[in-house]
Scaffold this active site. Structure first.
Site, PDB file in Angstrom:
ATOM      1  N   HIS A   1       0.799  -1.297   0.251  1.00 33.42           N
ATOM      2  CA  HIS A   1      -0.328  -0.373   0.147  1.00 33.42           C
ATOM      3  C   HIS A   1       0.728   1.405   0.098  1.00 33.42           C
ATOM      4  O   HIS A   1       1.481   1.885   0.771  1.00 33.42           O
ATOM      5  CB  HIS A   1      -0.941   0.290   1.201  1.00 33.42           C
ATOM      6  CG  HIS A   1      -1.897  -0.303   1.477  1.00 33.42           C
ATOM      7  ND1 HIS A   1      -2.955  -1.411   1.053  1.00 33.42           N
ATOM      8  CD2 HIS A   1      -1.721  -2.345   1.977  1.00 33.42           C
ATOM      9  CE1 HIS A   1      -3.334  -2.563   1.134  1.00 33.42           C
ATOM     10  NE2 HIS A   1      -2.311  -3.344   1.556  1.00 33.42           N
TER      11      HIS A   1
ATOM     12  N   HIS B   1      -4.475   3.548  -3.514  1.00 29.04           N
ATOM     13  CA  HIS B   1      -4.689   3.277  -1.986  1.00 29.04           C
ATOM     14  C   HIS B   1      -3.604   1.580  -1.583  1.00 29.04           C
ATOM     15  O   HIS B   1      -2.513   1.240  -1.243  1.00 29.04           O
ATOM     16  CB  HIS B   1      -5.810   2.530  -1.487  1.00 29.04           C
ATOM     17  CG  HIS B   1      -6.469   1.815   0.408  1.00 29.04           C
ATOM     18  ND1 HIS B   1      -5.095   0.766   0.469  1.00 29.04           N
ATOM     19  CD2 HIS B   1      -6.829   2.151   1.187  1.00 29.04           C
ATOM     20  CE1 HIS B   1      -5.514   0.989   1.762  1.00 29.04           C
ATOM     21  NE2 HIS B   1      -6.022   2.021   2.074  1.00 29.04           N
TER      22      HIS B   1
ATOM     23  N   GLU C   1     -14.471  -3.408  26.770  1.00 29.34           N
ATOM     24  CA  GLU C   1     -13.738  -4.598  26.990  1.00 29.34           C
ATOM     25  C   GLU C   1     -12.536  -4.368  25.586  1.00 29.34           C
ATOM     26  O   GLU C   1     -11.110  -4.967  26.176  1.00 29.34           O
ATOM     27  CB  GLU C   1     -14.742  -6.075  26.682  1.00 29.34           C
ATOM     28  CG  GLU C   1     -15.183  -6.204  27.794  1.00 29.34           C
ATOM     29  CD  GLU C   1     -16.655  -5.404  27.345  1.00 29.34           C
ATOM     30  OE1 GLU C   1     -17.701  -5.710  27.984  1.00 29.34           O
ATOM     31  OE2 GLU C   1     -16.489  -4.892  26.025  1.00 29.34           O
TER      32      GLU C   1
ATOM     33  N   HIS D   1     -24.285 -15.423  28.759  1.00 23.75           N
ATOM     34  CA  HIS D   1     -22.800 -14.942  29.526  1.00 23.75           C
ATOM     35  C   HIS D   1     -21.927 -16.302  30.283  1.00 23.75           C
ATOM     36  O   HIS D   1     -21.385 -15.971  30.995  1.00 23.75           O
ATOM     37  CB  HIS D   1     -23.269 -14.667  30.785  1.00 23.75           C
ATOM     38  CG  HIS D   1     -24.289 -13.124  30.857  1.00 23.75           C
ATOM     39  ND1 HIS D   1     -25.019 -12.341  29.795  1.00 23.75           N
ATOM     40  CD2 HIS D   1     -23.705 -12.018  31.156  1.00 23.75           C
ATOM     41  CE1 HIS D   1     -25.070 -11.338  29.840  1.00 23.75           C
ATOM     42  NE2 HIS D   1     -24.516 -10.446  30.611  1.00 23.75           N
TER      43      HIS D   1
END
Length: 660
Positions: free
Chosen positions: A33, A264, A407, A469
């Site tokens: 790139h 790109h 998280e 969970h």
């Protein structure tokens, strides 16, 4: 010694050298790139020619500024900068871009290339790592003073801005007032699929102002004086992180591909390479750079000078700082471990391993001030705090971070803290939410960083919260990550040893998968510590075992109960606890066969998916079986679920009898 400032002409030449090295390297590799390096060349030159404090002769100088390329696909930008400024990265290394065992892999990798601060490529994580680095600097500066005083600079693009982890981390950077964090946003409006207006219309400036950042720009990202002035302004900020929005042209210099998605990747190839050379007036052959470009960025003399000045100050610095920066543990560390082990052996009642781990932390945390804890809004459930925990604030006080419900950001920030050095981060959430954080966990393993994950509520023992969970598949899948040590301890002693193992490990991360449910009391003595450290061991033996019961976590207590019931029926069973399969697998073949004899049938017991256990139970000449859960859980009290899914002494005995 004062080095004369490079001329505008030399800086312009250096920018074009970066541009063409990217083009030539990508063309030689036939992949890569070059669009980002071509578009951010002037930004990089402005930063590296005047502002970045670093020493190419010592990439690990503790007080260097950190430079992170979050949009890591543009790896030829940092490689060019490192080469031109004097690091151990030759032109031959540049020529080997993206080749096997080269110093210039497709994405920047820490530990492979001198001067690379973090492994990037998964977009958004570089900026999150940078937040962690800046936080570590702030905490150390507050504790030890200006002997630690440096900045973290990070480049990021539209892709990083779109990734959710950047929102998580940048929001926290504002909360913490990380004023020595400076980010350059490569605002070129292009990603691989084309113009980003079709899928990305955020008002980035207002977004970052809302986070509590100081926003500069938009500025002309191809004007070295404009970028230089913006950096000067950023360095005066005293209470906020800084975002410099740089309007750029992807593939800048390519006359036919610039400003398009084609620029790109590898579209600047073939005839377009020569057209680019002509367009920017670059008369040099591939991989040839004029002396003027080297002179503009050469930092060998200036870097040696600033490090030498710092070394004089560091010579009289606090010995604790020297120890921490060296990554060494306190001189009395063995005594701390003994205290934790002795306390664990003395436990005479059933406790959840999350509580057992906190009890161990009460020994480790106060004795190791480098341990910086935290949780994703679950401190009271994960039990990642201790009696001397103090919340981290915007002034740099504290040793425990409230990350909020973030998280992924939490774990990526912890990676940055570990990379910075001087701290040992440990973070907590529910094990089921490791899915949110998994790529950051993977990156810690790839980068071999000392990070501790304290992930609790480890199985259907979560109970009434139900299958959303209950992490039935997570332990097995996390064990598949190379370099990640996954512990599922059975009691207080295994929990203490697991914590110690993670603290001591310098070459990778450690995860503790801890229970909400209580675990059995296991008869212990000091000799068990060394056995536990082997990852798998005989926890209860008989004279002539007819089979082996292998278990982890709370199921070790179940196996011990089954052992007694089998003995009442005249069947002797060995019980093996295997809290860390990675460490067990690293033992000698002789040890592994002594624990799991090939001639004995084996039954593995774990309240999770069965797939990973077959290699242990089918490793010999006899049949084996696994008692696990190859479905999602249910919502009900934990005891009801254990019985429903067959985790009872009676069921273990029945399965064992089929093997003998």
């Amino acid at each position: 010694m004062t080095t004369p400032a490079p001329s505008a002409s030399a800086l312009h030449t250096a920018a074009n050298a970066i541009r063409m090295l990217a083009v030539d390297a990508v063309a030689a590799a036939k992949s890569g790139h070059q669009g980002m390096p071509m578009g951010m060349a002037e930004i990089a030159v402005a930063l590296w020619s005047k502002h970045l404090r670093h020493n190419p002769a010592n990439p690990h100088w503790p007080n260097r500024d950190r430079f992170v390329v979050s949009n890591g696909h543009g790896s030829m930008l940092p490689y060019s900068l490192l080469h031109l400024s004097g690091y151990d990265l030759s032109m031959d290394d540049i020529r080997k871009f993206r080749q096997l065992h080269s110093k210039t892999p497709g994405h920047p990798e820490v530990g492979i290339t001198a001067g690379i601060e973090t492994t990037t490529g998964p977009l958004g994580q570089g900026i999150a790592n940078a937040v962690g680095m800046a936080l570590a600097e702030k905490l150390l500066n507050k504790r030890f003073g200006d002997v630690i005083d440096h900045r973290t600079y990070v480049l990021l693009g539209d892709g990083c801005m779109m990734e959710g982890v950047s929102h998580e981390a940048c929001s926290l950077a504002g909360v913490w007032g990380l004023n020595k964090l400076v980010a350059f946003y490569d605002d070129n409006g292009i990603s691989i699929d084309g113009e980003v207006q079709g899928w990305f219309r955020d008002n980035t400036a207002e977004r970052f102002r809302a986070y509590g950042w100081h926003v500069i720009g938009p500025i002309d990202g191809h004007s070295i004086p404009a970028v230089d002035a913006a950096i000067e302004t950023a360095k005066k900020e005293t209470s906020k992180p800084v975002l410099i929005i740089c309007k750029t042209d992807i593939g800048h210099g390519s006359p036919n591909k610039h400003g398009t998605a084609d620029a790109h990747g590898t579209a600047v190839m073939g005839d377009e390479i020569e057209a680019t050379r002509k367009h920017i007036g670059w008369a040099h052959a591939p991989f040839v750079v004029p002396a003027e470009a080297y002179e503009a960025l050469d930092a060998k003399a200036s870097g040696a000078e600033i490090e030498a000045a710092w070394n004089k100050v560091f010579a009289s610095a606090d010995p604790e700082l020297k120890r921490r920066l060296a990554g060494e543990l306190p001189a009395n560390y063995a005594d701390v471990v003994k205290s934790a082990v002795d306390a664990a052996i003395a436990v005479d009642k059933e406790v959840a391993t999350r509580k057992a781990a906190q009890n161990a932390l009460e020994k480790f945390g106060p004795a190791l001030p480098e341990m910086i804890g935290g949780s994703a809004d679950l401190t009271g459930s994960n039990l990642t705090n201790h009696k001397q925990s103090v919340a981290v604030d915007a002034q740099g006080n504290g040793n425990h971070v409230s990350y909020g419900v973030r998280e992924f950001g939490m774990c990526a920030i912890a990676n940055g803290m570990a990379l910075h050095g001087g701290v040992i981060p440990y973070v907590g959430t529910f094990l089921v939410f490791s899915d949110y954080a998994r790529n950051a966990v993977r990156m810690a393993a790839l980068m071999k960083q000392r990070v501790l994950y304290i992930f609790t509520h480890d199985s259907i023992g979560v109970g009434e919260d139900g299958p959303t969970h209950q992490p039935v598949e997570h332990v097995a899948s996390l064990r598949l990550i190379p370099g990640l040590n996954v512990w599922r301890p059975a009691d207080s002693l295994e929990s203490a040893v697991a914590y110690a193992s993670g603290i001591e490990r310098k070459d990778g991360p450690t995860m503790l998968c801890l229970s909400r449910q209580n675990t059995a009391v296991i008869a212990r003595d000091a000799s068990h510590e060394a056995l536990i450290r082997r990852g798998g061991y005989i926890v209860a033996e008989t004279l002539k075992p007819a089979l082996v019961l292998i278990a982890t976590g709370s199921e070790v207590g179940l196996a011990l109960g089954a052992q007694k019931a089998l003995a009442a029926d005249g069947i002797e069973a060995r019980v093996v606890s295997m809290p860390c399969t990675q460490l067990f697998d690293a033992q000698s073949a002789e040890y592994r066969e002594a624990v799991l004899p090939p001639e004995l049938p084996k039954l593995a017991i774990e309240a999770g998916v069965t797939g990973g256990w077959w290699k242990y139970v089918h490793g010999g000449q006899t049949p084996g079986a696994v008692l696990g859960i190859d479905s999602f859980g249910e919502s009900a009290p934990a005891g009801v679920l254990m019985k429903h899914f067959g985790f009872t002494v009676e069921n273990v005995v029945a399965k064992a009898k089929t093997l003998v």
